[in-house]
Design a protein around this motif. Structure first.
Motif, PDB file in Angstrom:
ATOM      1  N   ALA A 143       7.002   5.765   0.247  1.00  0.00           N
ATOM      2  CA  ALA A 143       6.272   5.642   1.510  1.00  0.00           C
ATOM      3  C   ALA A 143       5.659   4.248   1.670  1.00  0.00           C
ATOM      4  CB  ALA A 143       5.194   6.720   1.578  1.00  0.00           C
ATOM      5  N   ILE A 144       4.990   3.761   0.612  1.00  0.00           N
ATOM      6  CA  ILE A 144       4.317   2.459   0.728  1.00  0.00           C
ATOM      7  C   ILE A 144       5.326   1.314   0.610  1.00  0.00           C
ATOM      8  CG2 ILE A 144       2.578   0.925  -0.294  1.00  0.00           C
ATOM      9  CD1 ILE A 144       1.192   3.524  -1.349  1.00  0.00           C
ATOM     10  N   ASP A 163      14.562   0.699  -6.454  1.00  0.00           N
ATOM     11  CA  ASP A 163      14.110   2.084  -6.638  1.00  0.00           C
ATOM     12  C   ASP A 163      15.317   2.947  -7.007  1.00  0.00           C
ATOM     13  OD1 ASP A 163      13.226   4.744  -6.387  1.00  0.00           O
ATOM     14  OD2 ASP A 163      11.847   4.240  -4.765  1.00  0.00           O
ATOM     15  N   PHE A 225      -0.992  -2.422  -6.558  1.00  0.00           N
ATOM     16  CA  PHE A 225      -1.792  -1.457  -5.790  1.00  0.00           C
ATOM     17  C   PHE A 225      -1.400  -0.052  -6.205  1.00  0.00           C
ATOM     18  CE2 PHE A 225      -4.264  -3.836  -2.713  1.00  0.00           C
ATOM     19  CZ  PHE A 225      -3.734  -5.111  -2.876  1.00  0.00           C
ATOM     20  N   ASP A 251      -5.748  -3.786  -7.371  1.00  0.00           N
ATOM     21  CA  ASP A 251      -6.686  -2.825  -6.764  1.00  0.00           C
ATOM     22  C   ASP A 251      -7.410  -2.041  -7.868  1.00  0.00           C
ATOM     23  OD1 ASP A 251      -7.776  -1.924  -4.398  1.00  0.00           O
ATOM     24  OD2 ASP A 251      -6.246  -0.425  -3.979  1.00  0.00           O
ATOM     25  N   ALA A 271      -6.479   2.801   0.062  1.00  0.00           N
ATOM     26  CA  ALA A 271      -6.420   3.919   1.004  1.00  0.00           C
ATOM     27  C   ALA A 271      -7.718   4.088   1.781  1.00  0.00           C
ATOM     28  CB  ALA A 271      -6.126   5.202   0.225  1.00  0.00           C
TER      29      ALA A 271
HETATM   30  N1  LIG Z   1      -4.258   1.538  -4.138  1.00  0.00           N
HETATM   31  C1  LIG Z   1      -4.350   2.674  -3.472  1.00  0.00           C
HETATM   32  O1  LIG Z   1      -5.354   2.993  -2.879  1.00  0.00           O
HETATM   33  C2  LIG Z   1      -3.159   3.572  -3.438  1.00  0.00           C
HETATM   34  C3  LIG Z   1      -2.925   4.395  -2.315  1.00  0.00           C
HETATM   35  C4  LIG Z   1      -1.799   5.205  -2.294  1.00  0.00           C
HETATM   36  C5  LIG Z   1      -0.957   5.231  -3.400  1.00  0.00           C
HETATM   37  N2  LIG Z   1      -1.236   4.461  -4.476  1.00  0.00           N
HETATM   38  C6  LIG Z   1      -0.346   4.463  -5.647  1.00  0.00           C
HETATM   39  O2  LIG Z   1       0.945   4.081  -5.196  1.00  0.00           O
HETATM   40  C7  LIG Z   1       1.898   4.978  -5.710  1.00  0.00           C
HETATM   41  C8  LIG Z   1       3.058   5.069  -4.749  1.00  0.00           C
HETATM   42  O3  LIG Z   1       2.630   5.676  -3.547  1.00  0.00           O
HETATM   43  P1  LIG Z   1       3.684   6.140  -2.429  1.00  0.00           P
HETATM   44  O4  LIG Z   1       2.901   6.842  -1.374  1.00  0.00           O
HETATM   45  O5  LIG Z   1       4.581   5.014  -2.038  1.00  0.00           O
HETATM   46  O6  LIG Z   1       4.516   7.195  -3.266  1.00  0.00           O
HETATM   47  P2  LIG Z   1       6.018   7.665  -3.057  1.00  0.00           P
HETATM   48  O7  LIG Z   1       6.199   8.855  -3.922  1.00  0.00           O
HETATM   49  O8  LIG Z   1       6.331   7.784  -1.610  1.00  0.00           O
HETATM   50  O9  LIG Z   1       6.890   6.447  -3.632  1.00  0.00           O
HETATM   51  C9  LIG Z   1       7.023   6.150  -4.992  1.00  0.00           C
HETATM   52  C10 LIG Z   1       8.421   5.604  -5.191  1.00  0.00           C
HETATM   53  O10 LIG Z   1       8.524   5.099  -6.517  1.00  0.00           O
HETATM   54  C11 LIG Z   1       9.863   5.352  -6.938  1.00  0.00           C
HETATM   55  N3  LIG Z   1       9.939   5.230  -8.393  1.00  0.00           N
HETATM   56  C12 LIG Z   1       9.568   6.122  -9.340  1.00  0.00           C
HETATM   57  N4  LIG Z   1       9.811   5.597 -10.567  1.00  0.00           N
HETATM   58  C13 LIG Z   1      10.329   4.356 -10.370  1.00  0.00           C
HETATM   59  C14 LIG Z   1      10.764   3.328 -11.257  1.00  0.00           C
HETATM   60  N5  LIG Z   1      10.705   3.468 -12.581  1.00  0.00           N
HETATM   61  N6  LIG Z   1      11.225   2.185 -10.714  1.00  0.00           N
HETATM   62  C15 LIG Z   1      11.296   2.011  -9.374  1.00  0.00           C
HETATM   63  N7  LIG Z   1      10.920   2.966  -8.483  1.00  0.00           N
HETATM   64  C16 LIG Z   1      10.422   4.117  -8.988  1.00  0.00           C
HETATM   65  C17 LIG Z   1      10.161   6.751  -6.420  1.00  0.00           C
HETATM   66  O11 LIG Z   1      11.545   6.983  -6.355  1.00  0.00           O
HETATM   67  C18 LIG Z   1       9.510   6.692  -5.031  1.00  0.00           C
HETATM   68  O12 LIG Z   1      10.434   6.308  -4.049  1.00  0.00           O
HETATM   69  C19 LIG Z   1       1.136   6.290  -5.910  1.00  0.00           C
HETATM   70  O13 LIG Z   1       1.739   7.104  -6.890  1.00  0.00           O
HETATM   71  C20 LIG Z   1      -0.233   5.820  -6.322  1.00  0.00           C
HETATM   72  O14 LIG Z   1      -0.292   5.661  -7.711  1.00  0.00           O
HETATM   73  C21 LIG Z   1      -2.313   3.646  -4.516  1.00  0.00           C
END
Ligand SMILES: NC(=O)c1ccc[n+]([C@@H]2O[C@H](COP(=O)([O-])OP(=O)(O)OC[C@H]3O[C@@H](n4cnc5c(N)ncnc54)[C@H](O)[C@@H]3O)[C@@H](O)[C@H]2O)c1
Ligand SMILES: O=C(O)[C@H](O)COP(=O)(O)O
Length: 384
Positions: A143-144, A163, A225, A251, A271
């Motif tokens: 998503a991010i 990814d 982040f 972060d 967030a």
């Molecule tokens: N700083 C903040 O406030 C904040 C806010 C939201 C999320 N986050 C962190 O960011 C992370 C990601 O959030 P998101 O919403 O994008 O999650 P998400 O689940 O939508 O995306 C995570 C992606 O990482 C990929 N992935 C997993 N293992 C991998 C690897 N070894 N190499 C490459 N890609 C890999 C997955 O396939 C997935 O597409 C969360 O798990 C959280 O830890 C931090």
């Protein structure tokens, strides 16, 4: 009446969705549901009454998910609900690093007299570069990551993503002109900026380590982040010291980064916007209510998505079980032995776990049903 406990401040835009069948407090004893953000639950005793935990956010590494699965506690998160907020702060981090904004502001605040003259005489020490034309590596295209990749491209950066488990939705949303790398090690040497957007799990622990730093360009900027443990602390400190990494935007500050001029430390604000907090809270509350009232599961990280819509039958039976052969036959056989007629059924599995929702058009003795279904492979049974 359902008891909900909150472990963090949850936006009122979410909490106000609970009907008068719910009480909300910070008391976890006897709670059926827990709502939280980043509070660490690992050392917390899980109340026997607990049916579900909803994380208003993405990362669930603060929740003992395996222990919850064993106890039949469904853990939800809110995928994508805070992604835009994080994307905007990542772009801020890239720009802050490119233009030396934090050190320039800190220096400016030390000025006491003749300010405009001193500024003009000394500003060249903070001259930066433009991000247009620079290469950004995005590790994790969820998503991010997808939002960051697309937005950075629109600012003129060349973006390379990596990814290995990219979802169909991400592939659909990712700009066609983002280059997708076959491996992390092939991406790293090409980038001026690298931003990490993977969850923290056993296999992403210290994903960025000495070996990976050695593959990066000299003077790269790294942005984290995601979670602190994804980047080896000792190795990033060394990379900052040698100049391999020019700036580390994180972060997740720790003591060692606070006194390092090359680290830009943000207090876990990714967030923390009104919009994101409201989105996450709404989603978490809706998912929690639908599970408690109807047994439906949406966006669980441990159990499968499974729905029979709003419960209108005489009774609905919800069975959390292990994903092993013949479970469905066992469950329906036991119901047949109890002379219970099934009017609708949905059975879904995810990894080692499965879930069965069964609508019945008769009354059922809950105690007798739970006794009869107390067989190998069944984790928990609920009559709604
Ligand atoms: N700083 C903040 O406030 C904040 C806010 C939201 C999320 N986050 C962190 O960011 C992370 C990601 O959030 P998101 O919403 O994008 O999650 P998400 O689940 O939508 O995306 C995570 C992606 O990482 C990929 N992935 C997993 N293992 C991998 C690897 N070894 N190499 C490459 N890609 C890999 C997955 O396939 C997935 O597409 C969360 O798990 C959280 O830890 C931090
Ligand atoms: O994983 C997440 O969603 C973020 O790290 C946000 O955490 P927060 O809700 O505590 O700000």
């Amino acid at each position: 009446m359902y008891k909900i406990a909150t472990l963090n401040k949850i936006s009122s835009k979410g909490l106000e969705r609970f009907s008068d069948r719910y009480t909300v407090s910070d008391n976890t004893s006897d709670a059926q549901g827990i709502l939280l953000r980043s509070q660490d639950m690992h050392s917390m005793a899980l109340p026997e009454s607990l049916l579900a935990i909803a994380r208003a956010g993405a990362g669930v590494n603060n929740i003992p998910v395996d222990a919850c699965s064993k106890k039949g506690i469904v853990v939800f998160n809110t995928p994508g609900a805070n992604a835009n907020a994080v994307k905007e702060l990542v772009l801020t981090g890239i720009l802050m690093s490119a233009r030396n904004v934090s050190s320039a502001i800190a220096w400016t605040k030390t000025l006491t007299e003749d300010i405009s003259k001193t500024v003009e005489k000394n500003k060249s020490q903070f001259a930066g570069h433009e991000i247009k034309g620079k290469v950004l590596g995005v590790v994790g295209l969820g998503a991010i990551g997808v939002m960051v990749a697309n937005a950075a491209e629109s600012l003129g950066m060349h973006v390379i993503g990596y990814d290995p488990y990219m979802s169909i939705q991400s592939a659909h949303e990712l700009s066609r002109t983002v280059e997708v790398s076959e491996s992390l090690d092939l991406l790293l040497p090409k980038c001026d900026y690298i931003t990490i957007h993977v969850p923290f799990m056993e296999n992403t622990k210290e994903l960025i380590n000495e070996k990976r730093f050695s593959l990066m360009k000299d003077g790269v900027c790294l942005l984290n982040f995601s979670r602190d443990q994804i980047v080896s602390e000792a190795d990033i400190l060394n990379a900052l010291e040698t100049g391999k990494v020019r700036k580390y935007v994180t972060d997740f500050p720790s003591e060692k980064f606070l006194c390092n001029d090359k680290a830009i430390c943000i207090p876990h604000l990714g967030a923390s916007t009104k919009e994101s907090e409201e989105n996450c809270a709404r989603m978490a509350v809706d998912q929690m209510m639908d599970y408690l009232e109807n047994g439906n599961i949406t966006n669980s990280v441990n159990f499968p998505n499974c729905s029979l819509g709003i419960s209108t039958s005489m009774n609905r039976i919800a069975v959390l079980n292990k994903n092993v052969p013949a479970m469905l036959g066992k469950i329906t056989g036991i119901l047949a032995d109890m002379n219970i007629n099934i009017s609708d059924l949905n059975n879904r599995s995810k990894g080692e776990l499965a879930y069965t929702l069964i609508d019945i058009d008769s009354e059922v003795d809950e105690v007798a049903l739970k006794q009869a279904l107390n067989v190998n492979g069944i984790i928990s049974v609920r009559v709604i």
